[in-house]
Design an enzyme around this catalytic site. Structure first.
Site, PDB file in Angstrom:
ATOM      1  N   CYS A  85      71.967  70.926  20.135  1.00  0.00           N
ATOM      2  CA  CYS A  85      70.691  72.242  21.414  1.00  0.00           C
ATOM      3  C   CYS A  85      70.797  71.936  22.009  1.00  0.00           C
ATOM      4  CB  CYS A  85      69.812  70.422  20.921  1.00  0.00           C
ATOM      5  SG  CYS A  85      69.336  70.314  18.983  1.00  0.00           S
TER       6      CYS A  85
ATOM      7  N   CYS B 136      70.688  67.287  22.065  1.00  0.00           N
ATOM      8  CA  CYS B 136      71.937  66.495  21.480  1.00  0.00           C
ATOM      9  C   CYS B 136      73.210  68.028  21.844  1.00  0.00           C
ATOM     10  CB  CYS B 136      71.917  66.750  20.057  1.00  0.00           C
ATOM     11  SG  CYS B 136      72.071  68.072  18.813  1.00  0.00           S
TER      12      CYS B 136
ATOM     13  N   GLU C 118      64.469  71.195  18.837  1.00  0.00           N
ATOM     14  CA  GLU C 118      64.712  72.336  20.033  1.00  0.00           C
ATOM     15  C   GLU C 118      64.708  73.490  19.545  1.00  0.00           C
ATOM     16  OE1 GLU C 118      66.159  67.769  22.016  1.00  0.00           O
ATOM     17  OE2 GLU C 118      66.013  69.281  20.603  1.00  0.00           O
TER      18      GLU C 118
ATOM     19  N   HIS D 123      66.603  70.473  13.933  1.00  0.00           N
ATOM     20  CA  HIS D 123      66.355  69.650  15.546  1.00  0.00           C
ATOM     21  C   HIS D 123      64.649  70.431  15.755  1.00  0.00           C
ATOM     22  CE1 HIS D 123      70.375  67.530  15.422  1.00  0.00           C
ATOM     23  NE2 HIS D 123      69.867  67.448  14.177  1.00  0.00           N
TER      24      HIS D 123
END
Length: 189
Positions: free
Chosen positions: A119, A116, A56, A54
């Protein structure tokens, strides 16, 4: 506010690049320290096949490399050292340990969408000092990405979760826990 917009603009640019290149979803992030971008990340789940890629998390991984360039590699002569400086526990912290590794304390992350659960956990572990996001969870759900079930599932007892999760062989695990507990040169992180 001008700097906030500059940093968010870069996070969104990275998100759009990910989409345009078919690397993954519209998620980009930048990590800032001292008013400058030290790392960039973008969703690369489809590119790599790595579900943790992801924006992040990618930005955190890169920031660690940039801000801790003397980290030991797998070289035998350095693998038993830590370059992470300890910082004292913050006032009113629920943490029971007096000092922990600095990690990315003092850094700020800008991301195109609300992080999310994975993250956000990584952000906590990295000790990032602030999070700014452009699109909220409702907007993210409108384009087909929803973490609502995860937030709900985490509140359930282990035996009621969607993915079976069960403790087994706690005695075996305690051997490793004891090794940490009685380590005289422990480096809390």
């Amino acid at each position: 506010m001008a700097k906030h917009e500059e940093f968010m603009t870069e996070a969104v640019r990275l998100a759009k690049e990910s989409v345009n290149n078919n690397w993954g979803g519209p998620f980009g992030a930048v990590i800032v320290r001292g008013g400058r971008i030290v790392a960039r990340g973008q969703n690369r789940v489809l590119l790599t096949g790595d579900p943790t890629a992801h924006g992040e998390v990618e930005a955190i991984r890169k920031a660690v490399q940039v801000l801790n360039p003397s980290a030991p590699s797998i070289a035998r002569d350095r693998q038993h050292t830590s370059t992470l400086k300890l910082i004292p526990r913050e006032p009113n912290s629920p943490d029971k340990v007096g000092a922990r590794a600095r990690m990315l304390k003092g850094c700020v992350i800008y991301t195109s969408g609300a992080p999310c659960p994975m993250c956000m956990s990584a952000i906590y572990w990295a000790r990032i000092s602030a999070v700014y996001f452009a699109c909220d969870l409702k907007e993210t759900e409108r384009i087909g990405f929803s973490d609502a079930y995860q937030y709900k599932d985490f509140t359930k007892p282990l035996d009621q979760r969607l993915i079976p999760i069960k403790q087994i062989f706690p005695g075996l695990g305690k051997m490793a826990y004891r090794a940490w507990k009685y380590k005289t040169d422990q480096h809390p992180y």
